[in-house]
Design an enzyme around this catalytic site. Structure first.
Site, short mmCIF file in Angstrom:
data_model
loop_
_atom_site.label_atom_id
_atom_site.label_comp_id
_atom_site.label_asym_id
_atom_site.label_seq_id
_atom_site.Cartn_x
_atom_site.Cartn_y
_atom_site.Cartn_z
N ASP A 8 -12.57 -7.16 -8.56
CA ASP A 8 -11.41 -7.50 -7.75
C ASP A 8 -10.22 -7.75 -8.67
OD1 ASP A 8 -10.60 -8.44 -4.83
OD2 ASP A 8 -9.64 -9.81 -6.28
N GLU A 45 -8.13 -4.25 -2.77
CA GLU A 45 -8.11 -4.21 -4.24
C GLU A 45 -9.50 -4.38 -4.84
OE1 GLU A 45 -7.14 -8.55 -3.16
OE2 GLU A 45 -7.00 -6.55 -2.29
#
Length: 564
Positions: free
Chosen positions: A440, A483
């Site tokens: 992430d 993301e």
């Protein structure tokens, strides 16, 4: 200049300089002039008869081979050199070709006069060899010696004429060895069929006079028909080979340009051209765009939209090919075009226009109607091959869109889940390790708020590029959502995966990213690691453990790697 005339960057073939051809013509004229008074005074009727035969042989070609007619002019001039003498036969050949040039297109006149000069010099040498060999009375009394002299004269004629043909063909820059061999093969075939008969004509004329000509002319017509059948049979074989090759494109090609390139390569065996462009209609407004071209290394200009009133647009609406003998004579291009001859073959499928095949060569050798029909005969095959490859390409593209993330080019979430399930099943079946990484980007929302979403998209693409460069080709990389990224590592223990994750973290953190205002920024990533069999034997278990490890890395300060 109209847009079409800039189809490909100009690559005008270089010819032997004007002095070369001028020297050949001047020498031929000098040979004729040196003997003109004696020749015209001694045998005017025979010269008129020979000139008529040369004119007929020139006007009625045996057959067209690719770009040039095959005639028996050389054989007629050779026979005349034995009957009326070499210089006299050369005078007939030169005068006929000068007259023919005066009646022809301006661009072709120099070449026609040069051909007449070739025959003139060959006839002069041939006649000289013949007279030199039979000049002795002893040789005249020997029939075999006289026949040997005629054969030697034929060899001299063929040698001189072939040498000039080869030099003229070699005067074109970039001419291939195959093209040179093709030119010489065409002449050799005509010589092989016509010169023995020409020799027979000369021998019979010596014995029977004009009475021998009608019967031997019939034999010559039979030979001409045999040559015509040979050439046409070869062209049919080449056409069948081209149809077969385009059929293979229908079955195998994925890129739509490939059948078009293959079509241009195959047509080189059927018709001679210097340049070619294959235009196709785009899906917006039916505008024509260059899609394939020959030569392959030629740079195609960015021509944009073609003129809706131009020849390309006109040919697209036709069902038959459009032949332009000289572009300069078209009123739409007068004063702006080069001296070029065009053939424009429309490509249609199911009544829908697909594009236009444009073939170009110098106006001094204009395309014939027979050549245009030869090219157009392949239009249905290339249309089917192009459409088949285009549909196959679209099918693969849509299949990829169903499994690929459009922004990063990585696997999407759905395909990632399918791949993880397959890899877990394989690991369980064979008792092999498997690891999963969950990644992430740190503070991604803050990055988007500061620099904007387009820069956020660029950051995601940059991270995807770093992941590809940091991992093995056997590893599976996916954009899991937003993301977040997932990496599936077959044949990898959890400890080994941790070291790989550390490498990825360092590579992402050390990669600079230039944002819109020119600033250089650096971003970091947090990673969670889980592995089979330590953290579970089900895909959902591995994802949950890796995700939990990822959030521990986030809570402990980011830019870290944690194991389950």
């Amino acid at each position: 200049m109209r847009a079409e005339t800039k189809a490909i960057a100009a690559r005008t073939p270089w010819r032997w300089p004007a002095p070369y051809r001028a020297v050949v013509v001047v020498v031929a004229v000098a040979v004729v002039a040196a003997t003109a008074r004696t020749t015209l005074a001694s045998q005017p009727v025979s010269l008129a008869f020979v000139s008529l035969l040369v004119m007929l042989a020139r006007a009625v070609p045996v057959v067209y081979s690719r770009d040039r007619p095959i005639t028996f002019v050389a054989a007629v001039v050779y026979a005349a050199s034995l009957i009326v003498g070499g210089p006299a036969a050369g005078a007939c050949a030169l005068s006929v070709h000068v007259l023919w040039a005066a009646l022809s297109d301006r661009g072709a006149r120099a070449r026609i006069v040069f051909l007449g000069a070739q025959y003139t010099l060959a006839a002069a040498v041939s006649g000289g060899v013949f007279m030199a060999l039979i000049g002795d009375n002893a040789l005249r009394e020997s029939a075999s010696a006289s026949l040997a002299a005629k054969v030697a004269a034929a060899a001299a004629f063929i040698a001189v004429n072939s040498l000039l043909v080869a030099l003229d063909a070699a005067g074109t820059r970039h001419i291939s060895r195959a093209r040179m061999n093709s030119v010489l093969r065409v002449h050799a075939m005509a010589y092989a069929a016509s010169f023995p008969l020409a020799l027979l004509v000369a021998v019979a004329y010596r014995s029977l006079g004009h009475a021998a000509i009608p019967s031997l002319a019939g034999v010559l017509l039979i030979a001409a028909y045999a040559v015509r059948l040979t050439v046409e049979n070869r062209l049919l074989a080449l056409h069948a080979r081209a149809v077969e090759a385009l059929g293979q494109s229908c079955a195998h090609e994925v890129r739509p340009e490939e059948p078009l390139r293959r079509f241009l390569a195959l047509t080189r065996d059927l018709v001679t051209f210097e340049r070619a462009v294959l235009w196709t209609s785009d899906d917006v407004g039916g505008r024509l765009r260059p899609r394939a071209w020959h030569p392959g290394d030629a740079a195609v200009d960015d021509v944009g939209d073609t003129d809706p009133d131009g020849l390309l647009a006109e040919s697209l609406a036709r069902s038959k090919p459009l032949v332009v003998p000289d572009l300069r004579r078209d009123p739409r291009y007068r004063g702006t075009a080069r001296a070029e001859s065009w053939v424009l073959c429309p490509l249609h499928l199911h009544g829908r226009p697909l594009g236009v095949a444009q073939f170009i060569r110098a106006a001094s050798r204009p395309f014939s109607r027979a050549e245009s029909l030869r090219l157009h005969a392949l239009a249905p095959q290339v249309s089917v091959a192009f459409e088949s490859a285009r549909i196959r390409h679209l099918m693969l593209r849509y299949a990829n869109l169903a499994t690929t993330d459009g922004l990063t080019g990585l696997m999407n979430h759905r395909r990632c889940q399918e791949t993880l399930s397959e890899e877990v099943q394989r690991a369980v079946r064979y008792g092999r390790p498997l690891a999963v990484l969950m990644l992430d980007l740190d503070a991604f929302k803050q990055f988007n708020d500061t620099f904007g979403h387009p820069q956020g998209d660029a950051l995601l693409r940059r991270v995807a590029q770093i992941l590809r460069g940091s991992l093995r080709t056997s590893d599976h990389i996916a954009r899991y959502g937003g993301e977040e990224f997932m990496v599936i590592l077959p044949e990898t223990t959890r400890d080994e995966a941790w070291h790989l994750a550390e490498r990825v973290r360092r590579n992402v953190g050390g990669a600079s990213i230039e944002v819109e205002d020119g600033r250089i920024v650096y971003r970091t990533v947090s990673i969670g690691v889980a592995g089979y069999p330590d953290d579970g034997a089900a895909p959902a278990d591995l994802v949950q453990k890796a995700d939990a490890a990822l959030y521990r890395a986030k809570r402990s300060g980011r830019n870290r790697v944690h194991s389950a």
